[in-house]
Each structure stands twice: as structure tokens, then as C-alpha cells.
Write a protein that holds these residues in place. Structure first.
Motif, PDB file in Angstrom:
ATOM      1  N   ASP A  55     -33.447  24.358 -30.422  1.00 46.14           N
ATOM      2  CA  ASP A  55     -32.372  24.224 -31.404  1.00 46.14           C
ATOM      3  C   ASP A  55     -31.252  25.230 -31.245  1.00 46.14           C
ATOM      4  O   ASP A  55     -30.372  25.328 -32.078  1.00 46.14           O
ATOM      5  N   TYR A  56     -31.306  26.026 -30.189  1.00 44.94           N
ATOM      6  CA  TYR A  56     -30.302  27.081 -30.063  1.00 44.94           C
ATOM      7  C   TYR A  56     -29.373  26.857 -28.878  1.00 44.94           C
ATOM      8  O   TYR A  56     -28.720  27.777 -28.419  1.00 44.94           O
TER       9      TYR A  56
ATOM     10  N   GLU B 209     -38.801  27.048 -24.456  1.00 47.41           N
ATOM     11  CA  GLU B 209     -37.516  26.560 -24.966  1.00 47.41           C
ATOM     12  C   GLU B 209     -36.447  26.813 -23.918  1.00 47.41           C
ATOM     13  O   GLU B 209     -36.619  27.629 -23.032  1.00 47.41           O
TER      14      GLU B 209
ATOM     15  N   ARG C  31     -25.151  27.363 -37.985  1.00 45.20           N
ATOM     16  CA  ARG C  31     -25.715  26.403 -37.033  1.00 45.20           C
ATOM     17  C   ARG C  31     -26.935  26.979 -36.306  1.00 45.20           C
ATOM     18  O   ARG C  31     -27.837  26.248 -35.902  1.00 45.20           O
ATOM     19  N   TYR C  32     -26.938  28.289 -36.118  1.00 42.41           N
ATOM     20  CA  TYR C  32     -28.056  28.932 -35.436  1.00 42.41           C
ATOM     21  C   TYR C  32     -28.750  29.922 -36.364  1.00 42.41           C
ATOM     22  O   TYR C  32     -28.588  31.134 -36.217  1.00 42.41           O
TER      23      TYR C  32
ATOM     24  N   LYS D 288     -34.215  21.932 -24.235  1.00 44.38           N
ATOM     25  CA  LYS D 288     -35.238  21.788 -25.267  1.00 44.38           C
ATOM     26  C   LYS D 288     -35.076  22.956 -26.240  1.00 44.38           C
ATOM     27  O   LYS D 288     -35.083  24.108 -25.819  1.00 44.38           O
TER      28      LYS D 288
ATOM     29  N   ARG E 192     -34.616  32.708 -36.645  1.00 44.84           N
ATOM     30  CA  ARG E 192     -35.850  31.983 -36.365  1.00 44.84           C
ATOM     31  C   ARG E 192     -36.913  32.346 -37.383  1.00 44.84           C
ATOM     32  O   ARG E 192     -37.020  33.504 -37.774  1.00 44.84           O
TER      33      ARG E 192
END
Length: 554
Positions: free
Chosen positions: A113-114, A103, A25-26, A111, A29
Motif C-alpha cells: 500500500d505504499y 512488500e 495516503r500513506y 505489492k 503502519r
RNA sequence: GGCCCGUUGGAGAAGCGGUUAACUCAUAUCCCUUUCAAGGAUACAUUCACGCGUUCGAACCGCGUACGGGUCACCA
């Protein structure tokens, strides 16, 4: 015989995800080589601390200069100390200093994706990892009460050994799985502790990005990783979050150095690659001859809001902090005639290891330099928005006649050596209030600072004359020679040299003439350039003021 | 107390075995000047916490001492 698997399921029956699921899921990067992922990870327990701003500035700069990511994570696992709304305040204060994370947690919502970027919302992640740790026998439920722990500590004190939950003092470390299951079923409260394999006799080494190699004793204590309230402790949350958020460099205060072996121990147990660490020095203050960390309780300058309220340009505080971080920054600003932090080649290696004393004088110096160089329009906007937030009366003055205020702000600004008398926005009004009629009248209603040696009638007559004969709309030399003539009419020297050579043949010097007119016009012996003031005040007002003072002196 | 980290002028500091021990702020004096804010000039560590050692030579390397900071929680 009961297994760790059973224990894990008994403790976390609802956890079905695995670490592999989280890894998926994470994902790591997709960043270019060398790009650093750093973070601001405050606990929402109050205002932004000056030391946090310092660390933030460094983290932000590292991420930006390497083309990486700077994100915010709220460490709100201490529910007792958490203050409602503090997280949002922290972020908005950071933004006032022009540090905008790319982020993470924001008042307007997460904000990136993590996420989630708030630890209290990451419970399931911690539980998943802990369940796995229990399966592997690297974590266990501990049933000690605070009283038990207190007893252990006292025993350690008596035996003169190191305090902590380790070795033979780790009471529940070696309980059998059956015993644990029994206690859990009996409803005995528990916390989860990490089971360390460390050996206190051994050393663990790591390379700090600021300090270089640091060698510490290996961790051998079984620290609590999940508290009885179901939230993780800092140690565990840090390891978990920074791994899944793919942080590459931990920039944090130097007070964390001693606990780094705990973190490294956990990264090892989990088979994760540890991030780099950069432990930044604390900002200090001198207190009765001793250095100590800036304290939020004792030192107003420990809260960033102090500078905001006083009206220091936020950029000036940052520039000052950068000069502490990299002392060559000062030379750089001089060589490049610029305070542009983004153009400066910042280096972690150049940060000194011991904490710098906070130096208000130096901050003032930077602030004056920066304010003096700021273009008029920009300064006007900055002063006005500061006044709106912190000095309503001042804001109303500005609104009353913005162009007039702009002229005032512009005094001696368009020169090679611009005027440098404001370090902060709150310095402005007291110095220029005489421009406003009501303020001027209030000043004139109490005795004016004329020199005693001059006869009041003389002053009165001189001012009366000046009121009619002083020229307007002429350049400064022309105006000033008119002043000389007026003085000469009343027996003052036309130049200070003349007066010096022959003081007895004059009633006073040229400086005295200028001073008399200055006092009449601004109510004080000191002011910025008189000629510019006169031009801003305008003929009508100047005549009015001089006649008024002339009448008062009669 | 154990363990870490540190110690160059009032402050931030450069220096990394041979320098007059940079630079900036602060302070002081002088100059400029119609006041102030500036600006210009000068001064400000015979010495790098202390001691011992290594070396032809040490602020820089080693050891010890002192002092300062940090840390040893179900706080971060």
C-alpha cells in the motif's frame, strides 16, 4: 513583490496535492511495538552484489526477527546508468537466496500500500514535497551550469577551502524571487537545491544501530534535490520515500555515513521524524596487501551470480555472510547442530565496524558441511536443478538414470561422518564421472596410473582373477577378505602389518591390491569407498571393466 | 587535503581494568585407515599497530603518532 508561493506555482503549476494529502495516503503502519520496517533499495544497474546480499540479509533478518516488514524499492533515478531488466534480475537473485521481501517492487508487479515502489514512478510525490519546500523558502531553483560549478570548485581549491555549494560559494542561494522568476521565464535551465540552515562549525550527532553514537560536522551545503531531468537525487528520494513508506530503520552501506547529516538536515526541515540508521560494513578483499571493497569489475566473487553459477548452495553463502555479521553465529551452529538462520538470535550490536575480508576457504567449509548434511532427496533436487541451469550435459546424465545418480550421491552419506568432498554442485561430476561408461572408456584409453614397480602381466592376471572371483552383494568385511585372498594368491601381503614387517617376502602390500582394483574400476588411484562403488556399478559392469583392463595390460 | 570510521594470530573474531588472550576456518605434524574425503590428537599471538600517560595492575581508560578504509557529483 513576488512571493515564494508564486515561484512555487511557476515551477510546479500542475502540482495540486499537498504534503498533508500524502500523509493521509500513506498512513503510519499498524505494527506492534518494536517491529522494524526495513528495505532493500537497489539501483537497477547490474547484478546483485555480494555486499548487497550481505546488507539484505541483515535488513531481512532485522525485519523478520522483530515481526516487521521488509520491502523492495527500486532506486532508478540515474537514467544513464540504469540497465533494462536489471531490477527484475536483482529481485530474482535475492529470491534464489531465499530472501523473499513481503512488500514492494516485484517482477510480477508491485505489492503493498505504499507504492509505487519504483522511484521513477514517484515523480509527483517528490514534486509535491519540493513545491512545499519552495513555498517555505527551504528550496530554490539554481541556474548554475556545469561550467559555473566547475569555476566555483576551482576557486575553492585555490582558496584552500572545502569544496561544495555552500555559504558565499552558493551563487544562486540569495537570488531574489523576482530574479528567479525572470530567469525561469527566460528559459534558463534550472535544478532545485535544498536550502540548508546548517552551520559547518557545529556538530550533528546520531545514534547508529550498529556503531552507536556518531558525531559529524553539520551539513551546510545546498545539495541538489531535483535534477534537470526532473528526477530527484538519492538524498532527497531517500528522505521522502523512507518517510512515506514508513521505514523505521535504514540499513545501508557504511559509505553513507558521511552524508547522513544531509539527510538529517532535510528531515528536520520537513519536520519529519528521522528513521534509525544502521550502517553496515563493506565486504572487503585483499589486493596486493591492501584491503579494499569487493569490486564488481575486478572480483568475480563480488557478483552473487558467481556463486550461483559455481553451484554453491545459496544457503551456504548466507550462512557464511551471517558468520561475518555475527561471529558468535559459528559457535551457535556448533552448539545447536544447525544452520537455521531463522532460529539464530541475530544482533546488530554484534556486527564489527570494520569490513571483513571475503574468505573463500571458510565459505567452502560451510558449504561442505551443509551439503554433507543435506538429506539425499533434497540434495538430489538441488543438484539437478542447478545442473539444468548451469551444466546441461550433467543434467542429461542425471535424467538418463536418476536412480543410479541418486545412489552415487548417496555414497558414504548415511553415516555418522558423512562424506564431505563437495563444496559446490560443480565439484560433483568430475569426481563421479567414471560411473558413466563412455567417460570410463575415455579414461581407460590413456595410460592408467598403475605403479611402475608391478609387472604388467602380474596386474593383468590379478585382474583377470578378480573378475571371476570377486564377490558381490556381500557386506564390506566379507568382500574385503575376498580381496585379501585374491592378493595373497599373487604374493601380496594379506595385511599391511605383515608387509611392513617383511616387505621383501611379498610382491606388494594389501593397499597395493586395493589400488590395482580401484584403478581398474575407476581409472584413478583415488575414489570414495570402493565397496560401495562396486555395488553401484554391479557385477556385470565390474567384470567387464576388470577384463577390459586385464586385456589392455597384456 | 578536510571530515568520519577502524587497527587483537594467515582469515573471521571473543574479550569491556586482574584470563594460561575463547572459539571457528586455514596451515603443519601425528593417529586411524584398502586410496581419497572425513574423523581423532597436537602445534600455531610471551602478546593485542606504535609511543607516552593514568593505575598496585592496561588488549581493555586518556593523549599523540603511524597505518588502513570511507567520503567530499545534477551517481547511488
Amino acid at each position: 513583490m513576488a512571493t515564494n508561493e508564486e515561484l512555487a506555482n511557476l515551477l510546479f503549476p500542475d502540482v495540486t496535492e499537498t504534503i498533508e494529502d500524502l500523509e493521509a495516503r500513506y498512513p503510519s503502519r499498524n505494527l506492534p511495538e518494536g517491529a522494524q520496517v526495513t528495505r532493500f533499495a537497489p539501483s537497477p544497474t547490474g547484478f546483485l552484489h555480494t555486499g548487497s546480499l550481505f546488507t539484505s540479509l541483515i535488513s531481512y533478518t532485522v525485519a523478520r526477527n522483530s515481526g516487521g516488514v521488509y520491502y523492495v524499492r527500486l532506486e532508478d533515478t540515474d537514467t544513464k546508468r540504469t540497465i533494462e531488466g536489471s531490477g527484475d534480475l536483482l529481485i530474482s537473485q535475492l529470491r534464489e537466496f531465499g530472501i523473499e521481501p513481503n512488500e514492494g517492487y516485484f517482477p510480477e508487479g508491485d505489492k503493498g500500500d505504499y507504492g509505487p515502489y519504483k522511484q521513477s514512478e514517484r515523480r509527483s510525490i517528490y514534486r509535491t514535497v519540493i513545491k512545499e519546500l519552495i513555498r517555505r523558502g527551504r528550496a530554490y531553483p539554481d541556474f548554475c551550469t556545469p561550467e559555473d560549478l566547475d569555476r566555483i570548485r576551482k576557486a575553492q581549491e585555490a582558496a584552500k577551502v572545502l569544496p561544495g555549494y555552500y555559504g558565499v560559494y552558493a551563487r544562486d542561494r540569495n537570488l531574489s524571487v523576482e530574479e528567479r522568476i525572470e530567469k525561469i521565464n527566460a528559459g534558463v535551465p534550472w535544478v532545485i537545491r535544498f536550502k540548508s540552515n546548517g552551520d559547518h562549525e557545529k556538530k550533528t550527532k546520531f545514534v547508529d544501530a550498529i556503531r552507536g553514537e556518531i558525531e559529524l560536522q553539520d551539513n551546510d551545503t545546498d545539495v541538489v534535490i531535483l535534477k534537470s531531468d526532473g528526477l530527484p537525487t538519492y538524498h532527497f528520494a531517500h528522505v521522502c520515500d523512507d518517510h512515506f513508506m514508513r521505514t523505521t530503520m535504514i540499513t545501508r552501506g557504511e559509505e553513507w555515513i558521511p552524508s547522513t547529516p544531509i539527510h538529517l538536515d532535510m528531515f528536520r526541515a520537513l519536520g519529519w521524524k528521522a528513521p534509525k540508521y544502521a550502517h553496515v560494513p563493506s565486504v572487503m578483499k585483499l589486493d596486493y596487501g591492501n584491503k579494499r571493497k569487493l569490486s564488481k569489475r575486478k572480483d568475480p566473487e563480488a557478483a552473487v551470480s558467481y556463486f550461483l553459477e559455481q553451484g554453491y548452495p545459496p544457503e551456504a553463502l548466507k550462512v557464511y555472510l551471517m558468520s561475518i555479521a555475527n561471529s558468535n553465529f559459528e559457535e551457535w551452529t556448533i552448539a545447536h547442530k544447525s544452520f537455521d538462520l531463522s532460529a539464530f538470535p541475530f544482533s546488530l550490536k554484534k556486527i564489527s565496524f570494520d569490513g571483513a575480508l571475503f574468505d573463500q576457504d571458510k565459505l567452502n567449509y560451510f558449504a561442505k558441511e551443509m551439503l554433507a548434511r543435506e538429506p539425499l532427496e533434497q540434495e538430489f533436487e538441488a543438484v539437478y536443478s542447478w545442473a539444468k541451469a548451469h551444466d546441461e550435459a550433467f543434467a542429461r546424465r542425471i535424467e538418463g538414470n536418476p536412480e543410479y545418480f541418486k545412489k552415487i550421491l548417496n555414497i558414504e552419506k548415511d553415516r555418522k561422518n558423512p562424506r564431505k568432498d563437495y563444496a559446490k554442485y560443480s565439484d560433483i561430476y568430475p569426481l563421479i564421472k567414471f560411473f558413466y561408461q563412455d567417460e570410463y572408456e575415455a579414461m581407460v584409453s590413456s595410460p592408467l596410473p598403475f605403479q611402475e614397480k608391478f609387472d604388467r602381466a602380474l596386474l593383468s592376471n590379478l585382474l583377470k582373477d578378480a573378475a571371476t572371483s570377486m564377490p558381490y552383494g556381500v557386506d564390506e568385511p566379507t568382500w574385503f577378505s575376498a580381496i585379501k585372498e585374491i592378493g595373497a594368491k599373487f604374493g601380496f601381503a594379506a595385511s599391511n602389518k605383515d608387509y611392513k614387517n617383511n616387505p621383501d617376502s611379498f610382491v606388494g602390500s594389501l593397499s597395493d591390491v586395493a589400488e590395482i582394483i580401484r584403478v581398474a574400476l575407476v581409472g584413478s588411484t583415488q575414489s570414495p569407498n570402493l565397496h560401495e562403488i562396486i555395488e553401484i556399478l554391479g557385477k556385470e559392469e565390474c567384470v567387464r571393466r576388470m577384463n577390459l583392463v586385464s586385456a589392455i595390460l597384456k
